[in-house]
Design a protein around this motif. Structure first.
Motif, PDB file in Angstrom:
ATOM      1  N   TYR A 119     -74.648 -40.722 -26.060  1.00  0.00           N
ATOM      2  CA  TYR A 119     -74.618 -41.512 -27.431  1.00  0.00           C
ATOM      3  C   TYR A 119     -76.238 -43.139 -27.464  1.00  0.00           C
ATOM      4  N   GLU A 120     -76.554 -42.244 -25.972  1.00  0.00           N
ATOM      5  CA  GLU A 120     -77.716 -43.109 -25.797  1.00  0.00           C
ATOM      6  C   GLU A 120     -78.605 -42.204 -25.832  1.00  0.00           C
ATOM      7  N   LYS A 121     -80.170 -42.924 -26.591  1.00  0.00           N
ATOM      8  CA  LYS A 121     -81.846 -42.385 -26.604  1.00  0.00           C
ATOM      9  C   LYS A 121     -81.994 -41.530 -26.131  1.00  0.00           C
ATOM     10  N   ASN A 122     -82.764 -40.605 -26.672  1.00  0.00           N
ATOM     11  CA  ASN A 122     -83.367 -39.592 -26.206  1.00  0.00           C
ATOM     12  C   ASN A 122     -82.785 -38.729 -24.832  1.00  0.00           C
ATOM     13  N   PRO A 123     -81.348 -37.995 -26.076  1.00  0.00           N
ATOM     14  CA  PRO A 123     -80.233 -37.138 -25.323  1.00  0.00           C
ATOM     15  C   PRO A 123     -81.127 -35.800 -25.128  1.00  0.00           C
ATOM     16  N   GLY A 124     -82.007 -35.400 -25.666  1.00  0.00           N
ATOM     17  CA  GLY A 124     -82.187 -33.991 -24.967  1.00  0.00           C
ATOM     18  C   GLY A 124     -83.570 -34.107 -23.574  1.00  0.00           C
ATOM     19  N   GLY A 125     -83.508 -35.602 -22.965  1.00  0.00           N
ATOM     20  CA  GLY A 125     -83.576 -35.571 -21.042  1.00  0.00           C
ATOM     21  C   GLY A 125     -82.932 -36.041 -21.167  1.00  0.00           C
ATOM     22  N   MET A 126     -81.373 -35.870 -20.947  1.00  0.00           N
ATOM     23  CA  MET A 126     -80.542 -36.186 -19.743  1.00  0.00           C
ATOM     24  C   MET A 126     -80.177 -34.979 -19.539  1.00  0.00           C
ATOM     25  N   ARG A 127     -80.374 -34.060 -19.245  1.00  0.00           N
ATOM     26  CA  ARG A 127     -80.166 -33.013 -18.453  1.00  0.00           C
ATOM     27  C   ARG A 127     -81.008 -33.181 -16.561  1.00  0.00           C
ATOM     28  N   ALA A 128     -80.426 -32.153 -15.363  1.00  0.00           N
ATOM     29  CA  ALA A 128     -80.579 -33.027 -14.255  1.00  0.00           C
ATOM     30  C   ALA A 128     -80.759 -31.384 -13.794  1.00  0.00           C
ATOM     31  N   PRO A 129     -81.509 -30.809 -13.214  1.00  0.00           N
ATOM     32  CA  PRO A 129     -82.563 -29.761 -12.604  1.00  0.00           C
ATOM     33  C   PRO A 129     -81.191 -29.849 -11.241  1.00  0.00           C
ATOM     34  N   LEU A 130     -80.955 -27.853 -11.094  1.00  0.00           N
ATOM     35  CA  LEU A 130     -79.565 -27.792 -10.129  1.00  0.00           C
ATOM     36  C   LEU A 130     -80.368 -26.802  -9.012  1.00  0.00           C
ATOM     37  N   GLN A 131     -81.564 -25.542  -9.849  1.00  0.00           N
ATOM     38  CA  GLN A 131     -81.840 -24.807  -9.121  1.00  0.00           C
ATOM     39  C   GLN A 131     -82.006 -24.512  -7.597  1.00  0.00           C
ATOM     40  N   GLU A 132     -82.752 -25.960  -7.500  1.00  0.00           N
ATOM     41  CA  GLU A 132     -83.440 -26.456  -5.781  1.00  0.00           C
ATOM     42  C   GLU A 132     -82.198 -27.151  -5.334  1.00  0.00           C
TER      43      GLU A 132
END
Length: 403
Positions: free
Chosen positions: A51-64
Motif C-alpha cells: 500500500y506504500e509508495k514504490n511497491p516495485g521495490g518491495m522485494r528482498a533477494p533470497l538466493q544467497e
C-alpha cells in the motif's frame, strides 16, 4: 538414498519453512536430505508494504540466503500436486514453458493467498488493487498518470472498496499521494466503501475510535452498509443504487487461500485453508504440511486461529519447516503455538494504532505507534543477512517474535 523436502512458495511462510528445515538438518548433522523450494523467483515480496509508495521495490533477494544454508531453489510454478504419487508438476516462468515432474518425501504447501475477486460487473476490467507487486505498481503508475488528465471531481476521487486492514491502510495513504501528483492544495476525495455496518469490522470496537479520528483528520470519508455492485471506467455503483464518480477504484475486500489447496483431498475452511494439526500436518495426509495463508491453524488452546497475516505466516513457517524435517528424520516435533496476538495498523501521515490481544486493546497510537510500525515494516519482516549462523539461529521455531 537421499530424501527430499519440497517447499512450494517463497513468501514469508515458505521462506521460513525452508530455513527451519535447514536448521534442524544442521542441528542433527544430517546431509542426506535435500531441501528444495519452488517459486517463480528467489525473492520475498514484502506484501504487507504494497500500500506504500514504490511497491516495485518491495522485494528482498533470497538466493544467497538459500545458498548459505543449503536450500536448493527451483524456478517454476507448481500447477499440479499428485498426493498419491508424492510428486508435483511444475511449469517454467516467462519464456520457459517447459514442464517437469518433481518427487518429494515430504511436502510443505506455502503457496499463500490471493485477493478475492467476486463476480462484480467491471471489477476485473476497471478496479486496481495492492495484492501483488505488479498490481500495486500498476496502481502507482495510474496515480501518476492522473496528472495529465483535466481536473475534475472524478479525477481527484479514489474509492477504496473494503474497509478492513488493507483498505484502511491504503485509504490513509491516498490523500497525501494524490496531493503529491495534483499539488499540495488540491481538493481530493478518498472514500471507503464497506458492506458491513462499521469500518474495520474484523478489527473490532477497540481501535475504532482511533481509526475514525485519524481518517477524519486525514480527510478520508466512508460509506457503510452497502457494498460495490458494479465498477466502470468512470466510477462505482453501490448496492443501494448510489453512484460515485471516480477515476480510481481500489479493491481490497478479502483474500482466499491458493487454489492449490483444492488439489489436496482434505478438509478446508471457508477461505480455502487446509485444516492442520498442532504440528501443521494436513489432517489425514501423512506426507503434506500446510503453512501460512493456506493453513487453518490453531494458535493456542483458547479457540483462536491464525490470521492471513505476515505475523502468523513467519511463525507458522518456522514451525512447519522444523516439523516436516523432524517427521522425516524421526526427531522431536514442536507444536505450533503463538498465543500472543498483536496488530499495528498504519494510518498514513497521521500515525498508526497498535493493539494487543484478540480483543485488540489499544496500547499505542499516533507517532509512537507509527515508529513501531516503521520498525516492523523496514526491519522485523525482512529476511536475515546471508550469514549461515544468523540464518539458522533466526529459523528456530521457538524464537519469540512478539514478546
Amino acid at each position: 538414498m537421499s530424501k527430499r523436502i519440497l517447499v512450494i512458495g517463497a513468501g514469508f511462510a515458505g521462506m521460513w519453512s525452508a530455513l527451519a528445515s535447514a536448521r534442524l538438518l544442521d542441528e542433527v548433522g544430517r546431509t542426506d536430505v535435500e531441501i528444495a523450494l519452488v517459486a517463480p523467483a528467489p525473492e520475498l515480496h514484502i506484501r504487507p508494504r504494497l500500500y506504500e509508495k514504490n511497491p516495485g521495490g518491495m522485494r528482498a533477494p533470497l538466493q544467497e540466503i538459500f545458498e548459505a544454508v543449503g536450500v536448493k531453489f527451483i524456478q517454476g510454478v507448481v500447477e499440479r500436486i499428485d498426493v498419491e504419487r508424492h510428486e508435483v508438476e511444475l511449469v517454467g516462468v516467462g519464456a520457459d514453458t517447459s514442464r517437469r515432474k518433481l518427487g518429494y518425501d515430504r511436502l510443505v504447501l506455502a503457496s499463500g493467498s490471493r485477493l478475492f475477486r467476486p463476480q462484480i460487473p467491471g471489477l476485473e476490467q476497471h478496479a486496481f488493487n495492492v495484492d501483488q507487486v505488479a498490481d500495486a505498481a500498476r496502481l502507482e503508475s495510474h496515480i501518476f498518470s492522473l496528472a495529465s488528465r483535466p481536473e475534475s471531481t472524478a479525477r481527484n476521487t479514489v474509492v477504496v472498496a473494503g474497509a478492513g486492514f488493507t483498505g484502511i491502510e491504503t485509504a490513509a495513504e491516498m490523500p497525501a499521494r494524490l496531493r503529491e501528483v495534483f499539488g499540495k492544495d488540491a481538493a481530493v476525495n478518498v472514500i471507503m466503501v464497506e458492506r458491513n455496518a462499521d469500518i474495520g469490522p474484523d478489527l473490532g470496537a477497540g481501535p475504532r475510535p482511533v481509526i475514525t479520528q485519524a481518517l477524519t483528520e486525514l480527510g478520508v470519508t466512508w460509506k457503510v452498509g452497502s457494498g460495490v455492485a458494479a465498477v466502470d471506467a468512470t466510477g462505482v455503483t453501490l448496492e443501494n443504487g448510489e453512484r460515485i464518480e471516480a477515476s480510481t477504484v481500489i479493491w481490497t475486500a478479502g483474500a482466499r487461500a491458493s487454489a492449490l489447496t483444492s488439489q489436496i483431498p482434505a478438509k478446508r475452511d471457508n477461505f480455502g485453508r487446509l485444516h492442520v494439526d498442532r504440528h501443521l500436518k494436513v489432517e489425514g495426509i501423512d506426507t503434506i504440511y500446510a503453512t501460512g495463508d493456506v493453513a487453518y491453524a490453531a494458535t493456542d488452546d483458547e479457540g483462536n486461529y491464525a490470521a492471513m497475516s505476515c505475523q502468523h505466516a513467519m511463525n507458522l513457517g518456522r514451525s512447519a519447516g522444523h516439523n516436516v524435517a523432524a517427521d522425516l528424520l524421526g526427531e522431536v516435533l514442536i507444536p505450533y503455538s503463538q498465543p500472543k496476538y498483536v496488530t499495528c495498523l498504519d494510518l498514513g501521515p497521521w500515525g498508526a494504532v497498535y493493539t494487543e490481544g484478540w480483543d485488540r486493546q489499544v496500547k499505542l497510537a499516533g507517532a509512537e505507534a507509527k515508529a513501531l510500525k516503521t520498525q516492523i515494516n523496514t526491519e522485523w519482516i525482512y529476511p536475515p543477512s546471508a550469514d549461515r549462523a544468523e540464518v539458522l539461529a533466526s529459523a528456530d521455531p521457538r524464537r519469540i517474535v512478539v514478546a
